[in-house]
Motif scaffolding. Structure first.
Motif, PDB file in Angstrom:
ATOM      1  N   ASP A 188       0.927  -1.092   0.067  1.00  0.00           N
ATOM      2  CA  ASP A 188       0.002   0.003   0.007  1.00  0.00           C
ATOM      3  C   ASP A 188       1.012   1.230  -0.163  1.00  0.00           C
ATOM      4  OD1 ASP A 188      -2.472  -1.365   2.545  1.00  0.00           O
ATOM      5  OD2 ASP A 188      -1.871  -1.794   0.333  1.00  0.00           O
ATOM      6  N   PHE A 189       2.003   1.177   0.964  1.00  0.00           N
ATOM      7  CA  PHE A 189       2.658   2.372   0.739  1.00  0.00           C
ATOM      8  C   PHE A 189       3.443   2.626  -0.433  1.00  0.00           C
ATOM      9  CE2 PHE A 189       6.397   4.931   2.485  1.00  0.00           C
ATOM     10  CZ  PHE A 189       7.417   4.531   1.853  1.00  0.00           C
ATOM     11  N   LEU A 190       3.899   1.688  -1.395  1.00  0.00           N
ATOM     12  CA  LEU A 190       4.465   1.701  -2.583  1.00  0.00           C
ATOM     13  C   LEU A 190       3.517   2.483  -3.519  1.00  0.00           C
ATOM     14  CD1 LEU A 190       6.373  -1.507  -3.224  1.00  0.00           C
ATOM     15  CD2 LEU A 190       7.343   0.511  -2.498  1.00  0.00           C
ATOM     16  N   LYS A 191       2.134   2.319  -3.396  1.00  0.00           N
ATOM     17  CA  LYS A 191       1.166   2.859  -4.358  1.00  0.00           C
ATOM     18  C   LYS A 191       0.579   4.332  -3.928  1.00  0.00           C
ATOM     19  CE  LYS A 191      -0.752  -1.881  -4.930  1.00  0.00           C
ATOM     20  NZ  LYS A 191      -1.683  -2.545  -5.010  1.00  0.00           N
ATOM     21  N   ASN A 234       0.728   8.133  -3.851  1.00  0.00           N
ATOM     22  CA  ASN A 234       1.040   9.276  -4.731  1.00  0.00           C
ATOM     23  C   ASN A 234       2.021  10.223  -4.061  1.00  0.00           C
ATOM     24  OD1 ASN A 234       1.668  10.421  -6.850  1.00  0.00           O
ATOM     25  ND2 ASN A 234      -0.717  11.283  -7.279  1.00  0.00           N
ATOM     26  N   ASP A 235       3.206  10.089  -3.953  1.00  0.00           N
ATOM     27  CA  ASP A 235       4.257  11.075  -3.279  1.00  0.00           C
ATOM     28  C   ASP A 235       5.442  11.316  -4.229  1.00  0.00           C
ATOM     29  OD1 ASP A 235       6.175  10.928  -0.282  1.00  0.00           O
ATOM     30  OD2 ASP A 235       5.431  12.591  -1.437  1.00  0.00           O
ATOM     31  N   GLY A 291       9.523   9.246  -4.873  1.00  0.00           N
ATOM     32  CA  GLY A 291       9.266   8.570  -6.158  1.00  0.00           C
ATOM     33  C   GLY A 291       8.099   7.452  -6.310  1.00  0.00           C
ATOM     34  N   ARG A 292       7.228   7.911  -5.351  1.00  0.00           N
ATOM     35  CA  ARG A 292       6.068   7.002  -5.308  1.00  0.00           C
ATOM     36  C   ARG A 292       4.991   7.598  -6.363  1.00  0.00           C
ATOM     37  NH1 ARG A 292       4.436   6.066   0.322  1.00  0.00           N
ATOM     38  NH2 ARG A 292       5.673   8.347   0.703  1.00  0.00           N
ATOM     39  N   PRO A 293       3.720   6.816  -6.612  1.00  0.00           N
ATOM     40  CA  PRO A 293       3.919   5.487  -6.673  1.00  0.00           C
ATOM     41  C   PRO A 293       4.784   4.622  -7.577  1.00  0.00           C
ATOM     42  CG  PRO A 293       2.403   6.397  -8.305  1.00  0.00           C
ATOM     43  CD  PRO A 293       2.779   7.620  -7.585  1.00  0.00           C
ATOM     44  N   TYR A 294       5.314   3.545  -6.824  1.00  0.00           N
ATOM     45  CA  TYR A 294       6.198   2.914  -7.845  1.00  0.00           C
ATOM     46  C   TYR A 294       5.163   2.070  -9.063  1.00  0.00           C
ATOM     47  CZ  TYR A 294      10.256   2.464  -4.974  1.00  0.00           C
ATOM     48  OH  TYR A 294      11.322   2.610  -4.003  1.00  0.00           O
TER      49      TYR A 294
END
Ligand code: AFP
Length: 335
Positions: free
Chosen positions: A227-230, A232-233, A237-240
């Motif tokens: 969830d953290f990787l998705k 929008n930040d 460098g997210r989302p992956y």
């Protein structure tokens, strides 16, 4: 960096490796024989739709999986190429319940070869990437052939490891503990040529590879990490981006060159996950660590896991060091 006249694999081994401390007699030909298996399988794969090599054999292997015809063909190729090689005294395959001991190659044969003859079998019938994975151990006893226990050793005891990638081109990527090198098969001259020198994996990536269809079977920490990787930040460098080929070798090769993380976590009903420690996780961990990356079960370094069974499975998080460390922090509940 491509040299004036690309270096062939055999020249590279002579120049660089035949002399390194872990190498016993025959090391160079061991790698050359792995490359030969690659040529044999690549030749079949290029014409797969024209040959009767697609589909299943109807058998089930020791993993409880349906055996694809190409699984059996690839396994036979490894066995045939190494049976009379003279340098390998035992073979253990993901496709074979028991190892094959080679008394004819002993005592001069100081190596043990463990391998996944065809990785990504679910891709065989749809022309998607495939691979093979190998791990090399030393057997320096002259009083007897190795026991099963002597094949079950920590990844830190590997003297060499690598993979064959059957993608748009065929590649051999391997390490002997002195960095990671990639060779591309030039079908025109039938030679593997040095194409990737001292591969170094980026410290952090932008891609994750996981079968998210299993999301609801994962631990809370693993779910929170995905969830953290998705989120929008941009700053982090997210989302992956999600990339998953169904072939571990292809996904790890992509990460090795571009960074990121591949995860096959444990599941509520299968805490050990799916991937095999000796044939998949250990050899790829050696390669990725040699490129500056990391490979973990989520709680410990893959190469320090003490093997208990030949076909033992292990959860795997592998790739860029900072990405795997972050995944471990979530899985261990530290974030
Ligand atoms: P097979 O070789 O049995 O297809 O398994 C492939 C693999 O070991 C690895 O290459 C893939 O990343 C993973 O398993 C695919 O597993 P799922 O189909 O469960 O996602």
């Amino acid at each position: 960096m491509i040299r004036e006249f690309p270096l062939t694999l055999s020249r590279f081994i002579i120049e660089n490796q035949a002399s390194h401390q872990g190498a016993a007699e025959g090391f160079s030909s061991l790698v050359t024989q792995v490359s030969l298996v690659g040529k044999l399988i690549a030749q079949d794969l290029r014409r797969a739709g024209l040959l009767d090599i697609l589909g299943s054999t109807g058998d089930t292997n020791v993993q409880g999986e349906t055996v694809k015809k190409l699984d059996a063909i690839a396994n036979d190729a490894f066995v045939k190429v190494f049976q009379h090689s003279g340098y390998v005294c035992a073979l253990a395959s993901e496709e074979m319940e028991k190892p094959i001991l080679l008394p004819g190659n002993w005592p001069q044969g100081k190596y043990i070869l463990l391998f996944d003859p065809l990785d990504g079998s679910s891709n065989t019938d749809n022309n998607m990437p495939l691979g093979a994975i190998f791990s090399v151990l030393m057997h320096d006893r002259s009083d007897r052939l190795p026991t099963d226990e002597e094949l079950m050793r920590r990844g830190t005891q590997q003297v060499a490891a690598g993979y064959l990638l059957y993608g748009s081109s065929t590649m051999l990527v391997y390490t002997v503990g002195q960095g990671v090198y990639g060779f591309t098969l030039d079908p025109g001259i039938g030679e593997y040529l040095l194409s990737h020198e001292r591969i170094t994996i980026p410290d952090k990536g932008k891609i994750y590879s996981a079968n998210e269809g299993n999301y609801n079977k994962w631990s809370g920490g693993t779910k929170r990490y995905l969830d953290f990787l998705k989120i929008n930040d941009k700053a982090t460098g997210r989302p992956y981006s999600s990339r998953y080929s169904g072939c571990l070798v292809a996904d790890v090769h992509r990460l090795l060159l571009g960074g990121g993380i591949y995860l096959y976590p444990g599941e509520t009903d299968k805490p050990e996950g799916k991937l095999r420690l000796l044939y998949e996780a250990n050899p790829l961990a050696f390669v990725v660590e040699q490129a500056g990356g990391r490979a973990s079960t989520g709680t410990s370094r893959i190469m320090e896991v003490e093997p208990k069974k030949l076909h033992q499975r292990v959860p795997l998080m592998i790739g860029s060091r900072r990405d795997v460390e972050q995944a471990e922090a979530f899985i261990q509940g530290r974030v």
